[in-house]
Design a protein around this motif. Sequence first.
Motif, short mmCIF file in Angstrom:
data_model
loop_
_atom_site.label_atom_id
_atom_site.label_comp_id
_atom_site.label_asym_id
_atom_site.label_seq_id
_atom_site.Cartn_x
_atom_site.Cartn_y
_atom_site.Cartn_z
N VAL A 88 0.82 -1.28 -0.02
CA VAL A 88 -0.07 0.01 0.02
C VAL A 88 0.96 1.08 0.08
O VAL A 88 1.81 1.37 0.79
N ASN A 89 0.57 2.14 -0.95
CA ASN A 89 1.26 3.38 -1.21
C ASN A 89 0.41 4.53 -0.02
O ASN A 89 -0.69 4.68 -0.52
N LEU A 90 1.37 5.02 0.98
CA LEU A 90 0.55 6.12 1.78
C LEU A 90 1.04 7.53 1.39
O LEU A 90 2.49 7.60 1.38
N ILE A 91 0.53 8.42 1.26
CA ILE A 91 1.09 9.89 1.10
C ILE A 91 1.19 10.40 2.57
O ILE A 91 0.41 10.42 3.41
N THR A 92 2.68 10.69 3.04
CA THR A 92 2.98 11.13 4.25
C THR A 92 2.34 12.34 4.62
O THR A 92 2.25 12.53 5.92
N MET A 93 1.87 13.23 3.67
CA MET A 93 1.01 14.25 4.30
C MET A 93 -0.35 14.15 4.44
O MET A 93 -1.09 14.93 4.83
N HIS A 94 -0.81 13.12 4.49
CA HIS A 94 -2.33 12.76 4.83
C HIS A 94 -2.53 13.10 6.19
O HIS A 94 -1.85 12.72 7.15
N PRO A 95 -3.62 13.64 6.66
CA PRO A 95 -3.97 13.99 7.88
C PRO A 95 -4.14 12.74 9.01
O PRO A 95 -4.11 12.93 9.93
N GLU A 96 -4.57 11.80 8.20
CA GLU A 96 -4.63 10.56 9.23
C GLU A 96 -3.91 9.46 8.66
O GLU A 96 -4.02 8.26 8.90
N LEU A 97 -2.39 9.85 8.57
CA LEU A 97 -1.33 8.97 8.23
C LEU A 97 -1.31 7.92 9.32
O LEU A 97 -1.09 6.60 8.91
N GLU A 98 -1.27 8.15 10.55
CA GLU A 98 -1.07 6.95 11.61
C GLU A 98 -2.26 6.02 11.47
O GLU A 98 -2.00 4.94 11.63
N LYS A 99 -3.69 6.49 11.37
CA LYS A 99 -4.65 5.66 11.14
C LYS A 99 -4.49 4.70 9.87
O LYS A 99 -4.81 3.72 10.06
N LEU A 100 -4.18 5.37 9.04
CA LEU A 100 -3.77 4.58 7.59
C LEU A 100 -2.66 3.42 7.91
O LEU A 100 -2.95 2.26 7.54
N VAL A 101 -1.56 3.72 8.50
CA VAL A 101 -0.71 2.81 8.86
C VAL A 101 -1.27 1.59 9.53
O VAL A 101 -1.00 0.50 9.43
N ALA A 102 -2.04 2.19 10.82
CA ALA A 102 -2.67 1.06 11.52
C ALA A 102 -3.55 0.13 10.90
O ALA A 102 -3.68 -1.00 11.00
N VAL A 103 -4.36 0.50 9.72
CA VAL A 103 -5.26 -0.35 9.13
C VAL A 103 -4.42 -1.12 8.29
O VAL A 103 -4.82 -2.28 8.18
N VAL A 112 4.66 -1.23 3.08
CA VAL A 112 4.12 0.09 3.15
C VAL A 112 5.08 0.88 2.48
O VAL A 112 6.07 0.97 2.80
N VAL A 113 4.45 1.53 1.53
CA VAL A 113 5.57 2.63 0.55
C VAL A 113 4.92 4.12 1.07
O VAL A 113 3.81 4.37 0.95
N LEU A 114 6.12 4.57 1.48
CA LEU A 114 5.62 5.96 2.14
C LEU A 114 6.10 6.99 1.23
O LEU A 114 7.32 7.24 0.87
N ALA A 115 5.36 7.77 0.52
CA ALA A 115 5.56 8.76 -0.55
C ALA A 115 4.90 9.98 -0.33
O ALA A 115 4.33 10.49 0.70
N GLY A 116 5.51 10.95 -1.18
CA GLY A 116 4.70 12.26 -1.37
C GLY A 116 5.51 13.23 -0.22
O GLY A 116 4.65 14.33 0.33
N ALA A 134 9.02 -1.15 5.37
CA ALA A 134 8.81 0.08 5.02
C ALA A 134 9.74 0.51 3.72
O ALA A 134 11.10 0.10 3.75
N ILE A 135 9.09 1.14 2.78
CA ILE A 135 9.76 1.53 1.59
C ILE A 135 9.75 2.96 1.20
O ILE A 135 8.51 3.61 1.58
N ALA A 136 10.53 3.88 0.85
CA ALA A 136 10.34 5.16 0.50
C ALA A 136 11.08 5.63 -0.59
O ALA A 136 12.01 4.79 -1.11
N PHE A 137 10.73 6.79 -1.14
CA PHE A 137 11.24 7.44 -2.27
C PHE A 137 12.34 8.00 -1.93
O PHE A 137 12.49 9.09 -1.01
N ALA A 138 13.58 8.09 -2.85
CA ALA A 138 14.82 9.11 -2.64
C ALA A 138 15.17 9.88 -3.72
O ALA A 138 15.70 9.10 -4.90
#
Length: 361
Positions: A88-103, A112-116, A134-138
Amino acid sequence: MENAVNDVNRRAIARRQLQDLWQAGCDFLGSEVSILGGAMSWVSERHLVSAISNAGGFGVIACGAMQPERLAEEISATRALTDRPFGVNLITMHPELEKLVAVCLEHEVTHVVLAGGVPSGATIRQVRDGGARAIAFAPALALGKRLVKLGIEALVIEGSEAGGHVGPVSLNVLVQEILPYVSDVPVFVAGGLGRGDAILSYLERGAAGAQLGTLFAASAESIAHEHFKKAFIRASARDAITSSQLDERFPVIPVRGLTNSGTRRFMAHQADVLGRFQKGEVSREDAQLEIEHFWAGALRRAVIEGDVEEGSVMAGQSVGMVKTIRPVRDIIDSLVEQAVDALILRDERMSARRVPELAAG
């Protein structure tokens, strides 16, 4: 008969060579081939994600602006279509990021891909402590090294050739900047990739695998509108351009997509807003919002409704290699065969060079 047997043997050897080159990526992802699906809003949903994973690759859900309940629904629906790993790709600026990670963790998503944006150490720890990778963009070497120190377990380096939101540097340059100096985590390359021989060239330089989006967006399993896919087939690489800004006081995040009436109207819209700002008719803040809101809903209009003239038809420069609508499995198989062909051709060339050398010796 002998030639046929030799050809089979050569292909078997080349397949083993390819497997060796991307084995680290396969092991990290839990997939048969080290090919990830790029996370594309409205496109990377249950059908495309499961098709990529079922074909041996690694599908990734694009969470985008989804709320936690909606993401949970999409993960469950994807799992009903595949028993293979997916992310799952999650946008780090999402206001509910912590809840999305928990889901993601609750539903046992493996990656989990952390992007944006740059993920915080706390978010990375939440992902890893919950048992996911945990994956991220560089976009630069310094940031890549920083992310690894924070606990990121794999990096994606995406060149400006990619579709959607892009940085300013090409994949070829990023590879030279980053790959020789990052060896403690797998590094996946992305941006403008449309052939297996191109993927092979990066594997041989140290990449662990590749991420592709544009080819999959036009696949048979993609839910994108028929008009959207046909626009890809008609397009050339030169049609996929980045959005421009008229004034540095009003920044526009570069987005690569197919030029259309919408992109031309966007330029006129910026000029109009800039003119009204200069006359004092609108504040700087309101002017910036007007510019940013121009494309609101435009991606959905193109992908779902098929409005490829006024909508945002995000596409990478590899769009010129999209010639027909194909099943995901055919796309992945073709990429593998192209890489195998390239390995065989290289070995044949090397053998041909050795013959004169041996004769001379």
